[in-house]
Design an enzyme around this catalytic site. Structure first.
Site: not given
Ligand code: G6P
Ligand code: BGC
Length: 883
Positions: A509, A623, A569
Site C-alpha cells: 500500500r 510492521d 516487513s
Molecule cells: C499490517 C500491515 C502490513 C503487515 C500486515 C500483516 O496491517 O499494514 O504491512 O505486514 O499487517 O498482515 P498480513 O496478513 O497482510 O501479512
Molecule cells: C518478517 C518480519 C515481519 C513478519 C510479519 C516475517 O517474515 O521477518 O520482519 O515482521 O514477517 O510480517
C-alpha cells in the site's frame, strides 16, 4: 381335518353361508363397491397433512420434548457412519425372525473391493462348523439383527446371554459387537453408489425407517459433532387429526380385533401383517352385502389371518393372471365368478395403493427432516428398501416413488432394493464401526504431536527467554533482537502530511497520512506480482517507485517532497532510523541483490533513476513497530507489537541498558525480535513434526523461519495439506483415493482454516471448500478435516501465546514489578480472521504469565499509519534540535 393348500389356505372344512336377503341389483352393487373402495382413497391434501404432522412429531422427538409425548420415538442407534465400500472382513450375523421362531445364521464376507461381492452363506437354526476359527484367522465379529420393534434394553440382555453362551462353549472366538434394527441393516447393506444411501425403509410385517441425522439435532445424545442413524419408529404414529380422516371402518375393525387395540395405528395401514387382513375384511363385507361371490362367505373368509400378504401380492400381479386369483379364492372355499375376480383385484389394489401412499407421506417427512437438518435447498439421496411388501408386491415401490416425488418435489430420491435382507447391512454396521475406530486411532496418532501440553508450552516460553537474552547481548541466537531506533511513542503534538509505504504483507500500500488533532488516511493498494517479488532488486524497487508516482498523481501531490515512512516487513539491521540492512528475505520474497543492502538506499537509487520524483525518506519501520506505534497513539500502555499474518513477528520496548551495541543506558528502545526465526538453531526440533519438515523443505528458504512456519498464514494451509495427504495415504480420508489436486502446493489456503473453523457444527464450509477443490468428501471426512485444521491452528495460537508470555514476563522483570498491565497492538489476517486464534493466544498468555494483565488491541489502520507516526515523531524531534 386341516390340510394346507398350495396357497397356504385351509381346505376341506368350507361350508358356504349365503345371504338370505336376496342380491342387490347391478346399480346398487356398483354403488356399494364404490362406497367401499372410496374409503381407501387418500387425497393429496390428506397425505400432506400426514407428512406435516409426522415431521412435526419427528422434530419434537429429536428435541427431546416430553410433553405432549411425541407420536414417534426417533431412537438414536449407535451407528455413526455409512459404508465407504472399503470395509472388509468376515462376519457372522444372527437374524432372529419377526416371530422369534427362526434363527438364521449368516456368514458374510466383505471384500473391500468395489463391485466385488461374495454371496453370504446362510443356514437356519444350526451354527455352521466354519464359524470355528482355524489358525491364522482373526477374531470374528457377530452382529445381531432382530425383527421389527427390537428394544435396545432387551437387545443388550440378549447380547450378554449370547456372550455368556459363547464363552461357555469355549471353542469359538467370537465377539458380539452390535445389535441392529432391521432398517439400519437395510440402509447399511446398500452398495455405495453415486448418491449417498442415508435412509433405510422397511415394509415387512411392520414398517419403519431410519436415516442419518446430524448428531447435534438429537437432544438425548448431547453430542455436537458427526452424524448418527436414527430409527424413526413411525409405526406407532397416531395423530388423530391427521390419520382420522383416512381411517376406514375396516381399519377400525382390524384394530379392534388385533392383539394391541389402539396401538401402531399407522403400521396397521401399511405393514404386510395387516394388508391381507384388510383385504379379507373388505371381501367379507362385500360378500355379506351380496356384491361378491353371489352373496356367500366361507368359514375361511371369515377367519382372521386367512389372507396373507403373499396372496394379495399374487392376486394383484398381472403376470400371474386371473387364474391365480381364482385358485386362491377357491382355496378359501369360495366360488368366484368372472366379475368377482376383477373386483377382488380392485380391492387388493385399493388397499395396497393406500399403503404405499401413506408410506410415501412418511418417507417424505423423513426426507424433509433430512433436508432441514442439512440446510440444503435440494437433496439427492438413495433410499435402501427392504421387507417383503417392497420385495413381493408388484407396484408398491413404484406407487411409493411416484407419491414421494409429488410430496417432496425438492428431493431427488432413488429407491435401491436391499440385496440380501439385513444380513450384509448388519455385517456392515460392525465393519463400519471397526473402520471408524481404526481411522480415529490413526487420526489421533497423526495429530498427537500437535497437541501441546502446559509443560511443552512453558519450555517454549523459557527457551524464548534465553534466546532473547542472548540476542540482546549480541551473542549467537536465533532471535536477532534488532534495535529499531524508535525510542518514543507519539505525544500528540505531531502535525503534518506524511507519505507511507507498506510492503511485506498481503498487500502493498501507498498512503497519505494527515496528522492533525487526529489521523486521516488515504491509501491505495497495489499488487506486487510474484515475478517482481522474486525477480531482481532493481525491478522490485522500480516497481515501488512507479506505484508512488501513480499515487502522487492520483492525489494531486506531484512535485511535493513529503517526509516518507517505509514499513518494510522483513528483518533489517538498522543503523539509524533511516538506514536498514536487509538481513534476509522471508515470506515468499526473493528479489536478487537486496540481502546485505540498505533498503533505504535501494529506494533512493530507484527514485534517482525515475528522476521525476523527489522523496524524503525519514524512517524505515518493521510492521510490528508500525502496529505498536499505531495502537500506541490510542493507548499509551501499548508497548508491544505483534503480527500474525502472512508471517509472524513481535517487537517491544526494551530497557536501553540491556541492548548491546546501542550507546546509552537510560530510556528504552523498541526491539524488533524477528521471532519468526526462533528455533532456526534447532531448539524447536522436539516440537517439529514430519509435516513441518515437509513444509520447510518445500519452501524457498529451507531451515529458516522455523517458528514462523509453525504459526503464520503463509504455512498453516500447507501443513494441513500435508496432513491430509498423509491421512489419505493411510486410507483414513477420501476413501484412500490419492487425489491429484491435493498434491498441488498452496492449494489449501490458510483462509480455509478460518472459514472451516468458523462453521464447526454444520460443516457446510468444509464441504463447500473441499468440493470446490474437487475432493470427494464424505461426512466423516468433513469432520476429520475440521479436526486437522483445529489441531494445526490451535498449536499455532499456543506457540504464539508462549512467545507473548515470554515478552510480557521479560518486561515485568525488567521493571521489577510484581504485576504488569500492558497492551499489545496486533495485526495480521490470520489473527483477525480466524475465529479462535485470538482467544487461544490470550488464554495461553494467561496460563504462562499469570502475573501480567495483557490487553490485545487490534490495529485498524495497518502499520502504514504507524510508519507515518514514527516519521512524524522524528520530524518533531528534528525540529526541536534545530530550534
Ligand atoms: C499490517 C500491515 C502490513 C503487515 C500486515 C500483516 O496491517 O499494514 O504491512 O505486514 O499487517 O498482515 P498480513 O496478513 O497482510 O501479512
Ligand atoms: C518478517 C518480519 C515481519 C513478519 C510479519 C516475517 O517474515 O521477518 O520482519 O515482521 O514477517 O510480517
Amino acid at each position: 381335518m386341516d390340510s394346507i393348500g398350495s396357497s397356504g389356505l385351509r381346505q376341506g372344512e368350507e361350508t358356504l353361508s349365503c345371504s338370505e336377503e336376496g342380491l342387490p341389483g347391478p346399480s346398487d352393487s356398483s354403488e356399494l363397491v364404490q362406497e367401499c373402495l372410496q374409503q381407501f382413497k387418500v387425497t393429496r391434501a390428506q397425505l400432506q397433512q400426514i407428512q406435516a404432522s409426522l415431521l412435526g412429531s419427528m422434530e419434537q422427538a429429536l428435541r427431546g420434548q416430553a410433553s405432549p409425548a411425541p407420536a414417534v420415538r426417533m431412537l438414536p442407534t449407535y451407528v455413526g457412519s455409512t459404508p465407504h465400500g472399503t470395509e472388509q472382513g468376515d462376519f457372522v450375523v444372527l437374524e432372529l425372525g419377526a416371530t422369534g421362531a427362526s434363527l438364521r445364521v449368516l456368514w458374510v464376507t466383505l471384500t473391500g473391493i468395489e463391485g466385488h461381492r461374495v454371496e453370504p452363506r446362510s443356514q437356519e437354526f444350526v451354527i455352521p462348523q466354519e464359524v470355528m476359527l482355524g489358525a491364522g484367522q482373526q477374531s470374528t465379529l457377530i452382529s445381531w439383527t432382530k425383527g421389527f420393534r427390537c428394544s435396545g434394553v432387551e437387545g443388550q440382555d440378549v447380547v450378554q446371554l449370547l456372550r455368556d453362551a459363547i464363552r461357555r462353549q469355549g471353542a469359538y472366538n467370537i465377539d458380539v459387537v452390535a445389535v441392529v434394527n432391521d432398517t439400519v441393516g437395510t440402509m447399511m447393506g446398500c452398495e455405495p453408489g453415486v448418491r449417498p444411501c442415508e435412509v433405510g425403509l422397511v415394509v415387512d410385517t411392520g414398517t419403519n425407517a431410519c436415516y442419518m441425522e446430524e448428531a447435534r439435532h438429537v437432544a438425548v445424545l448431547d453430542e455436537d459433532r458427526g452424524r448418527v442413524c436414527v430409527s424413526v419408529e413411525w409405526g406407532s404414529f397416531s395423530d388423530d387429526g391427521a390419520l382420522g380422516p383416512v381411517l376406514t371402518t375396516f381399519d377400525h375393525t382390524l384394530d379392534h380385533e388385533s392383539l394391541n387395540p389402539g396401538a401402531q395405528r399407522f403400521e396397521k395401514m401399511i405393514g404386510g401383517l395387516y394388508l391381507g387382513e384388510l383385504v379379507r375384511l373388505v371381501l367379507a363385507h362385500l360378500a355379506r352385502c351380496g356384491v361378491l361371490f353371489g352373496g356367500c362367505t366361507s368359514p375361511a373368509l371369515l377367519s382372521q389371518g386367512s389372507i396373507l400378504l403373499e396372496h394379495v401380492a399374487e392376486m394383484e400381479d398381472p403376470s400371474t393372471g386371473a387364474a391365480r386369483v381364482h385358485a386362491i379364492l377357491q382355496d378359501l372355499g369360495l366360488s368366484p365368478g368372472a366379475s368377482d375376480v376383477e373386483l377382488v383385484q380392485h380391492v387388493c389394489a385399493a388397499v395396497c395403493t393406500r399403503a404405499a401412499q401413506l408410506c410415501a407421506a412418511a418417507l417424505a417427512a423423513v426426507l424433509s427432516c433430512l433436508q432441514h437438518s442439512r440446510e440444503q435447498q435440494t437433496l439427492q439421496v438413495a433410499v435402501a428398501t427392504g421387507g417383503r411388501v417392497c420385495e413381493r408386491h408388484p407396484r408398491f415401490c413404484s406407487v411409493l416413488q411416484g407419491t414421494v416425488m409429488l410430496l417432496a418435489p425438492e428431493c431427488d430420491v432413488s429407491l435401491i432394493p436391499s440385496v440380501d435382507g439385513g444380513g450384509r447391512g448388519v455385517a456392515m454396521v460392525t465393519a463400519v464401526a471397526a473402520r471408524l475406530a481404526a481411522h480415529r486411532r490413526l487420526l489421533e496418532e497423526t495429530l498427537a504431536p500437535f497437541r501441546l501440553n502446559h509443560d511443552q508450552l512453558a519450555a517454549v516460553q523459557a527457551q524464548m527467554r534465553k534466546a532473547m537474552a542472548k540476542g540482546l547481548r549480541g551473542e549467537a541466537s536465533s532471535l536477532r533482537m534488532l534495535p529499531t531506533f524508535v525510542r518514543a511513542t507519539p505525544d500528540g503534538s505531531e502535525r503534518g502530511d506524511f507519505l507511507a509505504l507498506d510492503l511485506g504483507g498481503t498487500n502493498f500500500r501507498v498512503l497519505l497520512v494527515r496528522v492533525t488533532t487526529g489521523v486521516q488516511i488515504t491509501s491505495e493498494i497495489y499488487s506486487i506480482p510474484e515475478t517482481v517479488a522474486q525477480g531482481s532488486g532493481q525491478q522490485l524497487f522500480d516497481h515501488i517507485v512507479d506505484c508512488i508516482v501513480d499515487f502522487q498523481q492520483k492525489q494531486g501531490l506531484s512535485g511535493q517532497s513529503l517526509p516518507l515512512g517505509f514499513t518494510f516487513s522483513f528483518p533489517c539491521r538498522q543503523l539509524g532510523l533511516d538506514q536498514g540492512i536487509l538481513l534476509n528475505w522471508t515470506k515468499g520474497f526473493k528479489a536478487s541483490d537486496c540481502e546485505g543492502q540498505d533498503v533505504v538506499s535501494l529506494l533512493r537509487e530507484a527514485i534517482t533513476r525515475r528522476q521525476a520524483v523527489e522523496l524524503n525518506v525519514v524512517a524505515i519501520v518493521n510492521d510490528t513497530v508500525g502496529t505498536m506505534m499505531s495502537c500506541g497513539y490510542e493507548d499509551p500502555r501499548c508497548e508491544i507489537g505483534l503480527i500474525v499474518g502472512t508471517g509472524t513477528n513481535a517487537c517491544y520496548m526494551e530497557e536501553l541498558r540491556n541492548v548491546a551495541g546501542v550507546p546509552g543506558d537510560s530510556g528504552r528502545m523498541c526491539i524488533n525480535m524477528e521471532w519468526g526465526a526462533f528455533g532456526d538453531d534447532g531448539s524447536l526440533a522436539m516440537l517439529s513434526t514430519r509435516f513441518d519438515a515437509s513444509v520447510d523443505q518445500a519452501s524457498i528458504n529451507p531451515g529458516k523461519q522455523r517458528f514462523e512456519k509453525m504459526i503464520s498464514g503463509m504455512y498453516l494451509g500447507e501443513i494441513v495439506r500435508h496432513i491430509l495427504l498423509h491421512l489419505t495415504s493411510l486410507g483414513v480420508l477420501f476413501r484412500g483415493q490419492q487425489i491429484q489436486r491435493l498434491q498441488t502446493r498452496d492449494i489449501f489456503k490458510t483462509k480455509f482454516l478460518s472459514e472451516i473453523e468458523s462453521d464447526s457444527l454444520a460443516l457446510r464450509q468444509v464441504r463447500a471448500i473441499l468440493e470446490d477443490l474437487g475432493l470427494p468428501l464424505t461426512s466423516d471426512d468433513a469432520l476429520m478435516v475440521l479436526e486437522v485444521c483445529q489441531a494445526v491452528s490451535q498449536r499455532a495460537a499456543q506457540l504464539c501465546g508462549a512467545g507473548v508470555a515470554a515478552v510480557v514476563e521479560k518486561i515485568r522483570e525488567n521493571r521489577g514489578l510484581e504485576e504488569l498491565a500492558v497492551s499489545v497492538g496486533v495485526d495480521g489476517t490470520l489473527y483477525k480472521l480466524h475465529p479462535r486464534f485470538s482467544s487461544l493466544v490470550a488464554a495461553t498468555v494467561r496460563e504462562l504469565a499469570p502475573r501480567c494483565v495483557v490487553t490485545f488491541l487490534q490495529s485498524e489502520d495497518g502499520s502504514g499509519k504507524g510508519a507515518a507516526l514514527v516519521t512524524a515523531v522524528a520530524c518533531r524531534l528534528a525540529q526541536l534540535t534545530r530550534v
